[in-house]
Design an enzyme around this catalytic site. Structure first.
Site, PDB file in Angstrom:
ATOM      1  N   GLY A 227     -28.939   7.213  14.154  1.00 52.75           N
ATOM      2  CA  GLY A 227     -28.159   6.187  14.828  1.00 52.75           C
ATOM      3  C   GLY A 227     -27.107   5.585  13.920  1.00 52.75           C
ATOM      4  CB  ALA A 228     -26.328   3.180  12.266  1.00 49.00           C
TER       5      ALA A 228
ATOM      6  CD  GLU B 202     -30.398   1.585   5.397  1.00 48.69           C
ATOM      7  OE1 GLU B 202     -30.128   2.200   6.452  1.00 48.69           O
ATOM      8  OE2 GLU B 202     -31.474   1.711   4.791  1.00 48.69           O
ATOM      9  CG  ASN B 203     -24.293   4.372   3.673  1.00 50.61           C
ATOM     10  OD1 ASN B 203     -25.251   5.020   3.295  1.00 50.61           O
ATOM     11  ND2 ASN B 203     -23.597   4.666   4.753  1.00 50.61           N
TER      12      ASN B 203
ATOM     13  CG  HIS C 206     -32.038  -1.461  12.092  1.00 49.61           C
ATOM     14  ND1 HIS C 206     -33.412  -1.542  12.242  1.00 49.61           N
ATOM     15  CD2 HIS C 206     -31.826  -0.505  11.162  1.00 49.61           C
ATOM     16  CE1 HIS C 206     -33.979  -0.668  11.443  1.00 49.61           C
ATOM     17  NE2 HIS C 206     -33.043  -0.015  10.765  1.00 49.61           N
ATOM     18  CD  GLU C 207     -28.417   0.848  10.407  1.00 46.89           C
ATOM     19  OE1 GLU C 207     -28.670   0.896   9.186  1.00 46.89           O
ATOM     20  OE2 GLU C 207     -29.107   1.449  11.267  1.00 46.89           O
TER      21      GLU C 207
ATOM     22  CG  HIS D 167     -31.635  -1.580   6.539  1.00 45.44           C
ATOM     23  ND1 HIS D 167     -32.969  -1.612   6.190  1.00 45.44           N
ATOM     24  CD2 HIS D 167     -31.518  -0.610   7.493  1.00 45.44           C
ATOM     25  CE1 HIS D 167     -33.627  -0.697   6.914  1.00 45.44           C
ATOM     26  NE2 HIS D 167     -32.779  -0.095   7.713  1.00 45.44           N
TER      27      HIS D 167
HETATM   28  C1  7ML Z   1     -33.701   2.469  13.798  1.00 48.93           C
HETATM   29  C2  7ML Z   1     -32.267   4.937  11.600  1.00 48.93           C
HETATM   30  C3  7ML Z   1     -32.551   6.180  10.986  1.00 48.93           C
HETATM   31  C4  7ML Z   1     -33.490   7.039  11.546  1.00 48.93           C
HETATM   32  C5  7ML Z   1     -31.300   3.980  10.927  1.00 48.93           C
HETATM   33  C6  7ML Z   1     -31.859   6.577   9.724  1.00 48.93           C
HETATM   34  C7  7ML Z   1     -31.762   3.433   9.601  1.00 48.93           C
HETATM   35  C8  7ML Z   1     -32.238   5.740   8.538  1.00 48.93           C
HETATM   36  C9  7ML Z   1     -31.503   4.418   8.431  1.00 48.93           C
HETATM   37  C10 7ML Z   1     -33.497   1.303  14.477  1.00 48.93           C
HETATM   38  C11 7ML Z   1     -32.235   0.952  14.879  1.00 48.93           C
HETATM   39  C12 7ML Z   1     -31.190   1.787  14.561  1.00 48.93           C
HETATM   40  C13 7ML Z   1     -31.415   2.955  13.875  1.00 48.93           C
HETATM   41  C14 7ML Z   1     -32.680   3.321  13.493  1.00 48.93           C
HETATM   42  C15 7ML Z   1     -32.934   4.594  12.789  1.00 48.93           C
HETATM   43  C16 7ML Z   1     -34.139   6.693  12.708  1.00 48.93           C
HETATM   44  C17 7ML Z   1     -33.872   5.480  13.328  1.00 48.93           C
HETATM   45  N1  7ML Z   1     -31.930   3.789   7.194  1.00 48.93           N
HETATM   46  O1  7ML Z   1     -31.080   2.244   9.310  1.00 48.93           O
HETATM   47  O2  7ML Z   1     -33.101   3.096   9.634  1.00 48.93           O
HETATM   48 ZN    ZN Z   2     -33.324   1.223   9.214  1.00 48.93          ZN
END
Ligand code: 7ML
Ligand code: ZN
Length: 886
Positions: free
Chosen positions: A273-274, A276-277, A309-310, A313
């Site tokens: 989805g995204a 958090e760099n 979420h991002e 982080h």
């Molecule tokens: C969860 C993400 C990943 C994988 C995003 C990749 C992340 C790892 C990354 C909740 C909301 C949006 C995205 C994700 C998600 C699977 C789910 N660090 O930020 O966790």
């Molecule tokens: Zn995450």
């Protein structure tokens, strides 16, 4: 383990174990990266300032991870060295006999345009971008690619000025300039030490949409969103959400943003989805771009949550990071909990809770009951990408939520304050998180920690007794075995509960050792395998409302008849439990229908359930979104989970029967509600108007089930009149379920209207792949050849193949096995291109053992066919081999 399966290097993949963790032999203080960006020939120079780790076992060599890199040169303290001073060992560059501190400079060559795995540095729609979590940085340069090595990064990007006018990396822009060969350069410096997985760079032809935010302490932060020019009008919602998230983290956690600039980039090809760099979040365009005419309410809602979420982080993940990947839930479980609460605060709290619990129950409970079951903190993995799971994320969030329930809102804030203060700038473990909660609150969570180490969904058997004014509640817990964990110790389970009198009012609660009643609900702490709680002065036999708000991620086993469930659905003051009662009512009706499905008697539906749902539909005081959620029957996959042996056809048939019958018997109410909720007001993203649209579109879907001319006219009218994507997509999705003459022309029309917008085209693929019509697989196969489809774009794969295999149970599980063959074929094609996406897809067959013998055999054969493919990725190997073993 199958003996034919080998990884791409011809070896049988090996598992990594938590118990083998050792501290890194060398730390890296600074990294200077220099990129000369060319799609087919990118040069990367990395100068690492390394120093022996005093906390590590002495005399170990420096080990740098590297994957698919062409090594050009190595320098030690400024001088060229030859191959006698280093060696390549497997996927590592190893240097023995280093001094205690040294400068190591390595030059490598990579080919971003050939990178279809979308890990490391790759090209998407003509722009360079990166994805380094979890282990992508090693595809960029040789480095100790593990999160407990935190360094300060300086990054210089050099690229053609015309093709790549925008050059971005983490931190602050410190210098830039022109070269006389048409190239330009930019240097970025990130003042915060970070693990390599948080590194990012972007180079492309992008427009920048600017905004700003003033932090609580008065610092001004520049907010910049970089997108392709065509998307410039789709940034407003993300930027507004970002400002909401920044404010929320200050108010709820006292956390301020720490750099002068925060950047968001949207890319079209992205595995997740995204990401958090640090200071440079990269988003899948589907998770960040929105306008009312191209994105639905749920897109808007999800974008707000993902932006949160991002952003969150930055503290829970970046400032305090993970020691190793077994600790993934340290940042992910906590951050999901944070984004859930953010959405709950900004929108409707019960609606959000219900949505989250639905995800947990349908997907995480299923994972816990299958061959890929693992603890929130796994103790081994073959490929870490396979552990970005609903267990680590969503169950991890439930574990954090339970801690908050146990220590209270204020105690939780004391705990997070201590956690951030103690561990800022460190790479830590879930034990450290729990220790901060314990120390801030003076409590013992040692038994509670089993939630991190034991897999499986606990089951609580409930026994009630009422006599002489005493209500006794006996709770017995057990947890089914999971791979590698045959026996479990009892969990520490917080169960929020109330006792309702016959009018639905909660009774005052006094346990036997208490002198007076304290409140009308209570969190019981179940710690033994069996415990009885005796409530005094109970005037009449009460109805118990258990696990309110889903205070613990468990299954509650309590036999209730339909009348009691209907009573709770009508009266429970806890909105979550009201919904839950409705789901349980529908579930028990449906399961009884499934049992009788192949019998003599025709299917029938009781008045109790029709009346209960009808009353809900007529309730003028209830939030319309809650009505819509309550009238949504449990999904076919959730129903399947409740069955000993899954009968997909029976489940599908009885669920359709129940929908059709409810629609017929409540036709007038659905119609009335539909008319009331239609509106010509311009689109707004707020809880009220979303609620109204969700109820309206639910009513439309039910009305269509009756096959009436009137419903069809309403559907077509909505399709024609809709002035936002929520309403037009809802109408088209419903229409696509029926073999009606208008179906094809309307699908055609939709495509022609939106063919220029890849995110809307994804929706168009998904609608067709999700249709219950019998020819859907043929349709999906045809669409693989559609000019807009490509296996190299994960969003397209998820929309078409993913939706069919994971979201269309009845067609995917067709008895002739064509769905299984199709999936295996696609996975075999996709694996060499993008193993992460291939592994996610093949998971659709991991629970093959739950089906009838015929389907079991078909799925097993397809899994074996996949496993036999030479050069299979570790990702797919792990899922398939564990599925066949488990
Ligand atoms: C969860 C993400 C990943 C994988 C995003 C990749 C992340 C790892 C990354 C909740 C909301 C949006 C995205 C994700 C998600 C699977 C789910 N660090 O930020 O966790
Ligand atoms: Zn995450």
């Amino acid at each position: 383990m199958g003996d034919t399966a080998k990884d791409q290097a011809g070896r049988t993949p090996r598992a990594i174990y938590l118990e083998d963790y050792t501290p890194p032999p060398f730390l890296v203080d600074t990294v200077e990266l220099h990129f000369e960006l060319e799609p087919d020939d990118t040069r990367v120079r990395a100068r690492l300032q390394v120093r022996r780790n005093p906390a590590a076992r002495p005399a170990q060599p420096l080990r740098l991870d590297g994957q698919d890199l062409e090594l050009l040169s190595v320098k030690l303290d400024g001088a060229d060295i030859d191959g006698s001073r280093y060696r390549l060992e497997g996927q590592q560059l190893v240097m023995d006999d280093l001094p205690d501190a040294a400068s190591v400079e390595i030059e490598t060559r990579i080919q971003p345009a050939q990178n279809t795995a979308l890990e490391g540095l790759y090209v998407s729609s003509g722009m360079f971008c990166t994805q380094c979590e979890a282990e992508g940085f090693r595809r960029i340069t040789f480095f100790p690619d593990r999160p407990d090595v935190m360094a300060r990064y300086t990054t210089t990007l050099v690229a053609d000025r015309k093709a790549y006018p925008v050059l971005l990396s983490n931190g602050n822009l410190v210098e830039q300039g022109e070269l006389d060969d048409g190239r330009h350069w930019a240097r970025w410096q990130d003042p915060f030490p970070k693990p390599s997985y948080l590194f990012a760079l972007v180079a492309g032809n992008l427009v920048c949409i600017e905004d700003s935010f003033t932090t609580r302490s008065g610092r001004e932060v520049a907010l910049r969103m970089y997108v392709e020019d065509v998307n410039r009008d789709k940034c407003g919602h993300a930027l507004a959400s970002l400002k909401q998230a920044m404010r929320w983290d200050e108010e709820r956690y006292g956390r301020e943003y720490d750099l002068d600039v925060f950047m968001i980039v949207a890319v079209n090809d992205f595995n997740m989805g995204a990401m958090e760099n640090k200071g440079l979040n990269i988003f899948n365009s589907a998770c960040v771009l929105a306008s009312p005419d191209t994105a639905t309410d749920s897109d808007f809602y999800n974008i707000q949550g993902i932006i949160g979420h991002e952003y969150f982080h930055n503290w829970s993940g970046n400032r305090v990071t993970c020691r190793d990947w077994f600790q993934l839930s340290l940042k992910e479980g906590f951050t999901v909990f944070r984004d859930q609460e953010f959405s709950a605060d900004l929108n409707s709290r019960p609606v959000k809770r219900i949505a989250d619990v639905n995800v947990l129950r349908t997907h995480q409970f299923a994972q816990d009951a299958g061959p890929m079951a693992h603890p929130v903190r796994p103790d081994s993995y073959i490929e870490i990408s396979n552990f970005y799971t609903v267990t680590v994320y969503n169950k991890g969030a439930e574990v954090v939520r339970m801690i908050r329930t146990l220590v209270g809102q204020q105690g939780f804030r004391k705990g997070t304050d201590l956690y951030f203060e103690r561990h800022d700038g460190q790479a830590v473990t879930t034990d450290d998180f729990v220790a901060a909660m314990e120390d801030a609150n003076g409590i013992d969570l040692s038994q509670f920690k089993r939630w991190y180490s034991q897999a499986g969904t606990p089951v609580i058997d409930v026994h009630e007794d009422f006599a002489d004014g005493i209500y006794s509640l006996t709770l017995k817990q057990h947890c089914p075995p999971t791979p590698g964990q045959p026996e479990k110790q009892p969990f520490h389970i917080p169960i929020d509960m109330a006792l309702l009198d016959r009018s639905g009012r909660p009774l005052p609660l006094r346990l036997e050792d208490e002198t007076e009643a304290a409140g009308t609900h209570r969190v019981l702490e179940l710690k033994e395998s069996e415990q009885t709680f005796r409530f005094q002065d109970i005037p009449e036999r009460p109805v118990v409302s258990l696990n309110r708000g889903f205070s613990a991620p468990v299954k509650i086993n309590l036999q209730r008849d339909d009348t009691e469930l209907a009573f709770l659905l009508a009266h429970d003051p806890d909105p979550f439990n009201r919904w839950d009662a409705g789901q349980n009512l529908a579930m028990s009706v449906l399961l009884r229908l499934v049992e009788n499905y192949r019998g003599e008697r025709p299917l029938t539906l009781d008045d109790t359930v029709v009346d209960a749902f009808g009353a809900l539909l007529a309730d003028e005081d209830l939030d319309m979104a809650l009505i819509a959620q309550a009238l949504t029957l449990p999904s076919e996959s959730y129903l399947a989970d409740q069955c000993e042996v899954v009968d997909v056809d029976a489940i599908h048939a009885v669920r359709e029967f129940m929908r059709r019958t409810l629609a017929q018997r409540l036709y007038d109410r659905f119609l009335q509600r539909y008319r009331e909720t239609r509106s010509d007001a311009p689109y707004r993203f707020d809880a009220r108007s979303m609620a109204q649209r969700s109820l309206k579109n639910l009513c439309l879907a039910y009305l269509m089930e009756t096959g009436s001319e009137e419903a069809r006219a309403l559907c077509l009218d909505q399709l024609e009149q809709a002035h936002n994507m929520t309403d037009s997509l809802a109408a088209l999705t419903v229409l696509a379920q029926y073999d009606l003459p208008q179906r094809e022309p309307q699908l055609e029309l939709f495509y022609h209207r939106w063919q220029h917008d890849p995110l809307v085209v994804d929706k168009w693929f998904a609608i067709q792949a999700g249709s219950r019509l019998p020819d859907t697989l043929q349709r999906v196969k045809g669409l693989l050849n559609h000019p807009a489809f490509t296996l190299t774009n994960p969003n397209k794969v998820r929309a078409l193949i993913g939706r069919f295999c994971q979201g269309n149970t009845v067609r995917f599980h067709a008895a002739d096995g064509a769905g299984y063959r199709f999936l295996a074929d696609q996975v075999i094609l996709l694996d060499p291109l993008n193993p992460q996406i291939a592994a996610r897809l093949i998971s659709a067959m991991s629970r093959w053992r739950r089906h009838d013998a015929h389907r079991r055999q078909l799925m097993k054969a397809e899994l074996e066919r996949v496993l036999a493919v030479p050069g299979l990725s570790k990702d797919v190997f792990e899922i398939v081999s564990k599925s066949l073993e488990g």
